[in-house]
Design an enzyme around this catalytic site. Structure first.
Site, mmCIF file in Angstrom:
data_model
loop_
_atom_site.group_PDB
_atom_site.id
_atom_site.type_symbol
_atom_site.label_atom_id
_atom_site.label_comp_id
_atom_site.label_asym_id
_atom_site.label_seq_id
_atom_site.Cartn_x
_atom_site.Cartn_y
_atom_site.Cartn_z
ATOM 1 N N ARG A 161 0.874 -1.179 0.000
ATOM 2 C CA ARG A 161 0.000 0.000 0.000
ATOM 3 C C ARG A 161 0.911 1.230 0.000
ATOM 4 O O ARG A 161 1.849 1.296 0.793
ATOM 5 C CB ARG A 161 -0.912 -0.001 1.220
ATOM 6 N N GLU A 220 2.905 -5.475 -6.973
ATOM 7 C CA GLU A 220 1.673 -4.693 -7.052
ATOM 8 C C GLU A 220 1.717 -3.582 -6.009
ATOM 9 O O GLU A 220 1.987 -3.838 -4.833
ATOM 10 C CB GLU A 220 0.458 -5.588 -6.784
ATOM 11 N N ASN A 231 -4.674 4.166 -2.311
ATOM 12 C CA ASN A 231 -6.012 4.608 -1.942
ATOM 13 C C ASN A 231 -6.053 6.115 -2.130
ATOM 14 O O ASN A 231 -5.296 6.857 -1.483
ATOM 15 C CB ASN A 231 -6.343 4.206 -0.504
ATOM 16 N N HIS A 279 11.145 -7.914 3.713
ATOM 17 C CA HIS A 279 11.545 -7.066 2.599
ATOM 18 C C HIS A 279 11.474 -7.854 1.294
ATOM 19 O O HIS A 279 11.293 -9.061 1.307
ATOM 20 C CB HIS A 279 12.981 -6.582 2.809
ATOM 21 N N MET A 302 27.636 -8.174 7.554
ATOM 22 C CA MET A 302 27.260 -8.638 6.215
ATOM 23 C C MET A 302 27.629 -7.577 5.181
ATOM 24 O O MET A 302 26.842 -6.680 4.877
ATOM 25 C CB MET A 302 25.777 -8.993 6.186
ATOM 26 N N GLU A 325 16.200 -5.141 -0.143
ATOM 27 C CA GLU A 325 17.561 -5.653 -0.007
ATOM 28 C C GLU A 325 18.223 -5.623 -1.378
ATOM 29 O O GLU A 325 17.622 -6.025 -2.369
ATOM 30 C CB GLU A 325 17.535 -7.081 0.525
#
Length: 140
Positions: free
Chosen positions: A3, A58, A62, A85, A116, A131
């Protein structure tokens, strides 16, 4: 499905910054929402209808939320967590991060942060995490 508050900002992020293509969109003025479907170029998907394609993101808007500067969706990464994510692969993580810096993208984690060193995390305009991973097979 994510959203989103402001479709202009989100579409810019996913198309101009992450390189996705706007594959299809649907607008319902009566129900006051719009759907945007984005993905990467895939020769196997050329000519296929939206739902026959692979790997689409997608975005749901709104109508009216873009006019409220204080409006925000819960991304699932707050105190309660729950959602993580999406991940996007690039051919060169260092170059991608430099480009994100030039474009003013918000970093959540840079490759040099933490243990990392082979990943980065950036945020889209609504705060959803992306990511960024280097795929050696993509190097030219």
């Amino acid at each position: 499905m994510y959203r989103i508050r402001d479709p202009k900002a989100s579409l810019r992020f996913y198309t101009e910054i992450l390189g996705m293509k706007l594959v299809d969109e649907h607008h319902s003025d009566e129900a006051k929402f719009s759907l945007y479907f984005l993905g990467y170029e895939d020769p196997a998907s050329n000519g296929l209808v939206r739902l026959a394609r692979q790997g689409l993101l997608e975005l749901t808007h709104n109508h009216g939320t873009e006019n409220d500067a204080n409006f925000a969706y819960a991304t699932g990464n707050g105190e309660q967590g729950g959602y993580g994510h999406i991940a996007v692969t690039v051919d060169d993580l260092t170059a991608a991060c430099a480009r994100f810096d030039e474009l003013g993208v918000k970093f959540i984690k840079r490759p040099e942060d933490g243990r990392m060193k082979h990943i980065a995390f950036i945020a889209d305009p609504d705060g959803y995490r992306v990511e960024i991973l280097e795929n050696p097979a993509l190097k030219s």
